[in-house]
Design a protein around this motif. Structure first.
Motif, PDB file in Angstrom:
ATOM      1  N   ASP A  97     -29.054 -52.621 -14.291  1.00 13.11           N
ATOM      2  CA  ASP A  97     -27.836 -51.971 -14.780  1.00 13.11           C
ATOM      3  C   ASP A  97     -28.017 -50.474 -14.618  1.00 13.11           C
ATOM      4  O   ASP A  97     -28.955 -50.022 -13.950  1.00 13.11           O
ATOM      5  N   ASP A  98     -27.140 -49.668 -15.208  1.00 15.68           N
ATOM      6  CA  ASP A  98     -27.199 -48.212 -15.055  1.00 15.68           C
ATOM      7  C   ASP A  98     -28.191 -47.539 -15.989  1.00 15.68           C
ATOM      8  O   ASP A  98     -28.390 -46.318 -15.911  1.00 15.68           O
ATOM      9  N   SER A  99     -28.808 -48.264 -16.890  1.00 15.67           N
ATOM     10  CA  SER A  99     -29.700 -47.655 -17.872  1.00 15.67           C
ATOM     11  C   SER A  99     -31.029 -47.248 -17.239  1.00 15.67           C
ATOM     12  O   SER A  99     -31.603 -47.991 -16.439  1.00 15.67           O
ATOM     13  N   ARG A 100     -31.505 -46.067 -17.626  1.00 15.92           N
ATOM     14  CA  ARG A 100     -32.805 -45.564 -17.205  1.00 15.92           C
ATOM     15  C   ARG A 100     -33.542 -45.064 -18.452  1.00 15.92           C
ATOM     16  O   ARG A 100     -32.915 -44.813 -19.488  1.00 15.92           O
ATOM     17  N   PRO A 101     -34.839 -44.853 -18.392  1.00 15.91           N
ATOM     18  CA  PRO A 101     -35.585 -44.494 -19.599  1.00 15.91           C
ATOM     19  C   PRO A 101     -35.079 -43.274 -20.338  1.00 15.91           C
ATOM     20  O   PRO A 101     -35.223 -43.188 -21.550  1.00 15.91           O
ATOM     21  N   SER A 102     -34.488 -42.314 -19.646  1.00 18.17           N
ATOM     22  CA  SER A 102     -34.112 -41.079 -20.334  1.00 18.17           C
ATOM     23  C   SER A 102     -32.637 -40.714 -20.189  1.00 18.17           C
ATOM     24  O   SER A 102     -32.259 -39.583 -20.477  1.00 18.17           O
ATOM     25  N   ASN A 103     -31.772 -41.653 -19.746  1.00 17.06           N
ATOM     26  CA  ASN A 103     -30.367 -41.270 -19.556  1.00 17.06           C
ATOM     27  C   ASN A 103     -29.460 -41.689 -20.716  1.00 17.06           C
ATOM     28  O   ASN A 103     -28.253 -41.468 -20.677  1.00 17.06           O
ATOM     29  N   ASN A 104     -30.040 -42.339 -21.727  1.00 10.26           N
ATOM     30  CA  ASN A 104     -29.286 -42.675 -22.935  1.00 10.26           C
ATOM     31  C   ASN A 104     -28.141 -43.652 -22.681  1.00 10.26           C
ATOM     32  O   ASN A 104     -27.213 -43.755 -23.487  1.00 10.26           O
ATOM     33  N   VAL A 105     -28.162 -44.367 -21.550  1.00  7.38           N
ATOM     34  CA  VAL A 105     -27.164 -45.401 -21.264  1.00  7.38           C
ATOM     35  C   VAL A 105     -27.671 -46.723 -21.842  1.00  7.38           C
ATOM     36  O   VAL A 105     -28.820 -47.104 -21.589  1.00  7.38           O
ATOM     37  N   PRO A 106     -26.861 -47.428 -22.621  1.00 13.78           N
ATOM     38  CA  PRO A 106     -27.321 -48.693 -23.212  1.00 13.78           C
ATOM     39  C   PRO A 106     -27.717 -49.720 -22.152  1.00 13.78           C
ATOM     40  O   PRO A 106     -27.126 -49.785 -21.070  1.00 13.78           O
ATOM     41  N   ILE A 107     -28.712 -50.513 -22.476  1.00 12.33           N
ATOM     42  CA  ILE A 107     -29.138 -51.596 -21.589  1.00 12.33           C
ATOM     43  C   ILE A 107     -28.196 -52.777 -21.787  1.00 12.33           C
ATOM     44  O   ILE A 107     -28.014 -53.261 -22.903  1.00 12.33           O
ATOM     45  N   THR A 108     -27.607 -53.242 -20.685  1.00  8.91           N
ATOM     46  CA  THR A 108     -26.692 -54.389 -20.754  1.00  8.91           C
ATOM     47  C   THR A 108     -27.049 -55.491 -19.760  1.00  8.91           C
ATOM     48  O   THR A 108     -26.634 -56.630 -19.941  1.00  8.91           O
ATOM     49  N   GLY A 109     -27.774 -55.149 -18.693  1.00  6.87           N
ATOM     50  CA  GLY A 109     -28.035 -56.126 -17.637  1.00  6.87           C
ATOM     51  C   GLY A 109     -26.805 -56.447 -16.817  1.00  6.87           C
ATOM     52  O   GLY A 109     -26.769 -57.446 -16.096  1.00  6.87           O
ATOM     53  N   ARG A 110     -25.785 -55.596 -16.890  1.00  6.15           N
ATOM     54  CA  ARG A 110     -24.478 -55.910 -16.325  1.00  6.15           C
ATOM     55  C   ARG A 110     -24.523 -56.254 -14.833  1.00  6.15           C
ATOM     56  O   ARG A 110     -23.975 -57.279 -14.406  1.00  6.15           O
ATOM     57  N   ASP A 111     -25.127 -55.407 -14.020  1.00  5.29           N
ATOM     58  CA  ASP A 111     -25.069 -55.612 -12.566  1.00  5.29           C
ATOM     59  C   ASP A 111     -25.723 -56.922 -12.149  1.00  5.29           C
ATOM     60  O   ASP A 111     -25.155 -57.712 -11.391  1.00  5.29           O
ATOM     61  N   LEU A 112     -26.936 -57.154 -12.649  1.00  3.06           N
ATOM     62  CA  LEU A 112     -27.658 -58.362 -12.273  1.00  3.06           C
ATOM     63  C   LEU A 112     -26.995 -59.609 -12.843  1.00  3.06           C
ATOM     64  O   LEU A 112     -26.859 -60.624 -12.161  1.00  3.06           O
TER      65      LEU A 112
END
Length: 252
Positions: free
Chosen positions: A204-219
């Protein structure tokens, strides 16, 4: 609700009928489980990491996955699983219509960021017919913390429901075209036809320091499409993470 920590005993049974799939994202949104905050300074292979109370700022080299040809056949492999001592091959997954191959490792901050959620996603979709296998190809000459004994500990600690295999020669990583961790390859299988690549993008779009929530959306959307017989859109964002640590004498 999908719950982290209720891991299926690692890959004991390899037969799971396909059931009608509903979106993993709906189950995800009802879960409050998230990666906890670290409260003390850490280093990853000598790379400084600043760890505030509320969020983790990672300073590490970032590598994006290269383009891979959709429709490519899954490369054959024969690799040991440090946790059980069993050797696994591509043929062990022939009964499944969908196969997820992940290149991960123990030490990479990008993998650590997603690790619990990778387990959560795997547990959810393995009940619906997805086969999952993880591979570590990092050199233990430069990164001994990624060695097989630590891989076994990691699989136990996180309750990996999939085999976590050791690619000592790094030949399998080269055959797949893997260049970073984490990197995801999703294959589908029609009848007796070989596994064919349908997705090679990010979690998904989340990275360790970008503060984007982890969703697993893309996969998860890609997996949903394959399980429901729908095509996977070819416009796919590349995975980003740590470079695979090649043996010093054989750097790519």
């Amino acid at each position: 609700m999908v719950s982290i920590g209720t891991a299926i005993p690692p890959h004991r049974a390899l037969s799971a009928p396909i059931q009608p799939s509903f979106s993993f994202l709906s189950a995800w949104s009802s879960s409050s489980s998230r990666m906890g905050c670290f409260l003390s300074p850490l280093k990853f292979n000598g790379v400084s990491v600043s760890l505030p109370l509320k969020r983790m700022l990672i300073r590490a080299a970032r590598t994006e996955s290269k383009r891979v040809s959709l429709g490519a056949k899954a490369p054959h492999f024969q690799l040991p699983e440090p946790l059980t001592g069993k050797t696994w091959t591509l043929q062990d997954f022939e009964a499944y219509p969908v196969l997820l191959v992940m290149f991960i490792c123990n030490h990479c901050p990008f993998v650590k960021h997603l690790k619990k959620d990778i387990v959560k996603l795997s547990n959810f979709y393995m009940k619906k017919g997805l086969a999952v296998v993880a591979i570590s190809s990092n050199s233990i000459t430069t990164h001994p913390q990624d060695g097989p004994e630590f891989m076994a500990e990691e699989a136990k600690l996180y309750g990996y429901p999939f085999p976590y295999l050791y690619d000592e020669s790094q030949d399998v990583a080269r055959d797949f075209g893997a260049v970073c961790t984490p990197q995801f390859f999703l294959f589908k299988k029609d009848g007796r036809r070989p596994f064919e690549l349908v997705y090679y993008g990010q979690f998904d779009d989340s990275r360790p320091s970008n503060n984007v929530p982890i969703t697993g959306r893309d996969l998860s959307l890609a997996i949903d499409n394959v399980l429901s017989g729908q095509p996977v859109p070819p416009d796919q964002k590349p995975s980003a993470g740590c470079s695979i640590k090649w043996h010093p004498e054989a750097r790519m």
